[in-house]
Design a protein around this motif. Structure first.
Motif, PDB file in Angstrom:
ATOM      1  N   TYR A   1      12.625   0.769  57.970  1.00 46.19           N
ATOM      2  CA  TYR A   1      12.092   0.852  56.612  1.00 46.19           C
ATOM      3  C   TYR A   1      11.233   2.093  56.382  1.00 46.19           C
ATOM      4  CZ  TYR A   1      13.515  -4.062  56.408  1.00 46.19           C
ATOM      5  OH  TYR A   1      14.218  -5.236  56.458  1.00 46.19           O
ATOM      6  N   SER A   2      11.359   3.094  57.228  1.00 44.67           N
ATOM      7  CA  SER A   2      10.689   4.367  56.981  1.00 44.67           C
ATOM      8  C   SER A   2      11.781   5.386  56.686  1.00 44.67           C
ATOM      9  CB  SER A   2       9.849   4.791  58.191  1.00 44.67           C
ATOM     10  OG  SER A   2       9.170   5.992  57.893  1.00 44.67           O
ATOM     11  N   LEU A   3      11.920   5.731  55.408  1.00 44.85           N
ATOM     12  CA  LEU A   3      13.047   6.536  54.937  1.00 44.85           C
ATOM     13  C   LEU A   3      12.564   7.856  54.342  1.00 44.85           C
ATOM     14  CD1 LEU A   3      14.983   3.685  53.065  1.00 44.85           C
ATOM     15  CD2 LEU A   3      15.208   4.387  55.471  1.00 44.85           C
ATOM     16  N   VAL A   4      13.378   8.886  54.538  1.00 43.28           N
ATOM     17  CA  VAL A   4      13.098  10.198  53.966  1.00 43.28           C
ATOM     18  C   VAL A   4      14.268  10.635  53.096  1.00 43.28           C
ATOM     19  CG1 VAL A   4      11.569  10.912  55.849  1.00 43.28           C
ATOM     20  CG2 VAL A   4      14.002  11.446  55.982  1.00 43.28           C
ATOM     21  N   ALA A   5      13.959  11.537  52.167  1.00 44.22           N
ATOM     22  CA  ALA A   5      14.970  12.084  51.255  1.00 44.22           C
ATOM     23  C   ALA A   5      15.141  13.561  51.523  1.00 44.22           C
ATOM     24  CB  ALA A   5      14.549  11.866  49.806  1.00 44.22           C
TER      25      ALA A   5
ATOM     26  N   GLY B   1       4.243  -7.556  56.301  1.00 45.27           N
ATOM     27  CA  GLY B   1       3.113  -8.262  55.730  1.00 45.27           C
ATOM     28  C   GLY B   1       3.464  -9.740  55.704  1.00 45.27           C
ATOM     29  N   TYR B   2       2.588 -10.532  55.130  1.00 43.88           N
ATOM     30  CA  TYR B   2       2.814 -11.978  55.102  1.00 43.88           C
ATOM     31  C   TYR B   2       2.292 -12.565  53.799  1.00 43.88           C
ATOM     32  CZ  TYR B   2       3.824 -11.600  60.037  1.00 43.88           C
ATOM     33  OH  TYR B   2       4.390 -11.241  61.236  1.00 43.88           O
ATOM     34  N   ILE B   3       3.044 -13.542  53.293  1.00 49.82           N
ATOM     35  CA  ILE B   3       2.590 -14.400  52.210  1.00 49.82           C
ATOM     36  C   ILE B   3       2.225 -15.708  52.901  1.00 49.82           C
ATOM     37  CG2 ILE B   3       3.155 -15.560  50.045  1.00 49.82           C
ATOM     38  CD1 ILE B   3       5.442 -13.384  49.774  1.00 49.82           C
ATOM     39  N   GLY B   4       0.942 -15.948  53.056  1.00 47.05           N
ATOM     40  CA  GLY B   4       0.531 -17.049  53.925  1.00 47.05           C
ATOM     41  C   GLY B   4       1.021 -16.729  55.327  1.00 47.05           C
ATOM     42  N   ASP B   5       1.904 -17.586  55.865  1.00 41.39           N
ATOM     43  CA  ASP B   5       2.487 -17.347  57.185  1.00 41.39           C
ATOM     44  C   ASP B   5       3.942 -16.881  57.116  1.00 41.39           C
ATOM     45  OD1 ASP B   5       0.161 -18.079  58.522  1.00 41.39           O
ATOM     46  OD2 ASP B   5       0.702 -20.207  58.508  1.00 41.39           O
ATOM     47  N   VAL B   6       4.454 -16.649  55.911  1.00 41.13           N
ATOM     48  CA  VAL B   6       5.857 -16.270  55.721  1.00 41.13           C
ATOM     49  C   VAL B   6       5.981 -14.747  55.725  1.00 41.13           C
ATOM     50  CG1 VAL B   6       7.801 -16.353  54.115  1.00 41.13           C
ATOM     51  CG2 VAL B   6       6.380 -18.380  54.470  1.00 41.13           C
ATOM     52  N   PRO B   7       6.855 -14.194  56.579  1.00 45.45           N
ATOM     53  CA  PRO B   7       7.029 -12.735  56.609  1.00 45.45           C
ATOM     54  C   PRO B   7       7.533 -12.186  55.277  1.00 45.45           C
ATOM     55  CG  PRO B   7       8.061 -13.759  58.525  1.00 45.45           C
ATOM     56  CD  PRO B   7       7.672 -14.869  57.591  1.00 45.45           C
ATOM     57  N   ALA B   8       6.982 -11.057  54.910  1.00 45.23           N
ATOM     58  CA  ALA B   8       7.396 -10.307  53.723  1.00 45.23           C
ATOM     59  C   ALA B   8       7.159  -8.842  54.061  1.00 45.23           C
ATOM     60  CB  ALA B   8       6.587 -10.740  52.508  1.00 45.23           C
ATOM     61  N   LEU B   9       7.466  -7.964  53.127  1.00 41.13           N
ATOM     62  CA  LEU B   9       7.233  -6.540  53.334  1.00 41.13           C
ATOM     63  C   LEU B   9       6.225  -6.021  52.321  1.00 41.13           C
ATOM     64  CD1 LEU B   9      10.873  -5.171  53.821  1.00 41.13           C
ATOM     65  CD2 LEU B   9       9.151  -5.590  55.599  1.00 41.13           C
ATOM     66  N   GLY B  10       5.392  -5.098  52.771  1.00 34.04           N
ATOM     67  CA  GLY B  10       4.523  -4.347  51.875  1.00 34.04           C
ATOM     68  C   GLY B  10       5.104  -2.959  51.711  1.00 34.04           C
ATOM     69  N   LEU B  11       5.410  -2.565  50.487  1.00 37.37           N
ATOM     70  CA  LEU B  11       5.988  -1.246  50.212  1.00 37.37           C
ATOM     71  C   LEU B  11       4.869  -0.258  49.953  1.00 37.37           C
ATOM     72  CD1 LEU B  11       9.012  -0.485  47.937  1.00 37.37           C
ATOM     73  CD2 LEU B  11       7.040   1.009  48.001  1.00 37.37           C
ATOM     74  N   GLY B  12       4.937   0.857  50.656  1.00 40.07           N
ATOM     75  CA  GLY B  12       4.006   1.946  50.396  1.00 40.07           C
ATOM     76  C   GLY B  12       3.321   2.405  51.652  1.00 40.07           C
ATOM     77  N   PRO B  13       2.882   3.629  51.615  1.00 44.96           N
ATOM     78  CA  PRO B  13       2.945   4.586  50.506  1.00 44.96           C
ATOM     79  C   PRO B  13       4.365   5.128  50.275  1.00 44.96           C
ATOM     80  CG  PRO B  13       1.310   5.271  52.158  1.00 44.96           C
ATOM     81  CD  PRO B  13       2.080   4.143  52.714  1.00 44.96           C
TER      82      PRO B  13
ATOM     83  N   LEU C   1       4.163  -4.805  46.361  1.00 49.29           N
ATOM     84  CA  LEU C   1       3.561  -3.476  46.210  1.00 49.29           C
ATOM     85  C   LEU C   1       2.449  -3.506  45.186  1.00 49.29           C
ATOM     86  CD1 LEU C   1       4.514  -2.082  43.331  1.00 49.29           C
ATOM     87  CD2 LEU C   1       6.602  -1.690  44.570  1.00 49.29           C
ATOM     88  N   LEU C   2       1.650  -2.456  45.245  1.00 54.26           N
ATOM     89  CA  LEU C   2       0.606  -2.208  44.277  1.00 54.26           C
ATOM     90  C   LEU C   2       1.024  -0.943  43.531  1.00 54.26           C
ATOM     91  CD1 LEU C   2      -2.246  -3.057  43.295  1.00 54.26           C
ATOM     92  CD2 LEU C   2      -3.165  -1.462  45.002  1.00 54.26           C
ATOM     93  N   GLY C   3       1.289  -1.075  42.230  1.00 53.99           N
ATOM     94  CA  GLY C   3       1.766   0.075  41.482  1.00 53.99           C
ATOM     95  C   GLY C   3       1.902  -0.235  40.004  1.00 53.99           C
ATOM     96  N   SER C   4       2.446   0.696  39.287  1.00 56.67           N
ATOM     97  CA  SER C   4       2.593   0.591  37.834  1.00 56.67           C
ATOM     98  C   SER C   4       3.692  -0.410  37.459  1.00 56.67           C
ATOM     99  CB  SER C   4       2.947   1.961  37.260  1.00 56.67           C
ATOM    100  OG  SER C   4       3.422   1.830  35.945  1.00 56.67           O
ATOM    101  N   PRO C   5       3.338  -1.488  36.754  1.00 57.22           N
ATOM    102  CA  PRO C   5       4.383  -2.416  36.303  1.00 57.22           C
ATOM    103  C   PRO C   5       5.422  -1.741  35.404  1.00 57.22           C
ATOM    104  CG  PRO C   5       2.243  -3.463  36.160  1.00 57.22           C
ATOM    105  CD  PRO C   5       2.005  -2.001  36.467  1.00 57.22           C
TER     106      PRO C   5
END
Length: 159
Positions: A44-48, A60-72, A106-110
């Motif tokens: 999940y570390s990609l370059v262009a 990352g985790y939602i409670g104990d469930v694996p998820a991904l955090g996008l960024g930077p 992610l944390l960003g512009s909706p």
């Protein structure tokens, strides 16, 4: 445009483009810390195109469930608003879905990220680590996830 996984030879170029994109903020150092963390997932570390842009998702985790955090996500200032960021986000989301991830947060512009299927995380009962983030804290679900607090990989706590 070619989007591919980062290689060790890309690390200095990723630092440079991240520093340029974020005006020497802490993001480049964060990426270095993330590479050393157990939440690092190389796929999940990609370059262009010769590292004119970079995106990363970490465990990352939602409670104990694996998820991904996008960024930077970073795009060289000379290439911003040319579709590089859009291509990187589409690519990392495609990789996440193909690998069976349940959610990307992610944390960003909706206004910007809604085009990729992100919605405010609170619609799913997912809460941010910092309550003030709510208006910009978003989730893209690929499967059901429980409601609960999201936590990023540990290096995010150092910011």
């Amino acid at each position: 445009m070619l989007i591919r996984r980062e290689t060790p030879a890309d690390i200095d170029a990723i630092r440079t483009v991240t520093n340029l994109a974020f005006k020497d903020g802490p993001e480049a150092e964060l990426i270095d810390w993330l590479r050393e963390d157990e939440g690092w997932i190389p796929e999940y570390s990609l370059v262009a195109d010769g590292v004119i842009g970079h995106v990363v998702c970490t465990r990352g985790y939602i409670g104990d469930v694996p998820a991904l955090g996008l960024g930077p996500i970073s795009v060289h200032p000379d290439h911003q608003r040319s579709g590089v960021g859009k291509a990187l986000v589409h690519s990392v989301l495609g990789a996440a879905e193909a690998r069976g991830e349940r959610a990307v947060i992610l944390l960003g512009s909706p206004a910007y990220y809604s085009r990729f299927g992100f919605r405010l995380a609170e619609e799913f009962g997912i809460t941010p680590p910092v309550p003030e983030w709510r208006p910009h804290f978003q989730a893209r679900l690929f499967a059901e996830v429980p409601a609960g607090p999201f936590r990023y990989a540990e290096p995010f706590n150092r910011l």
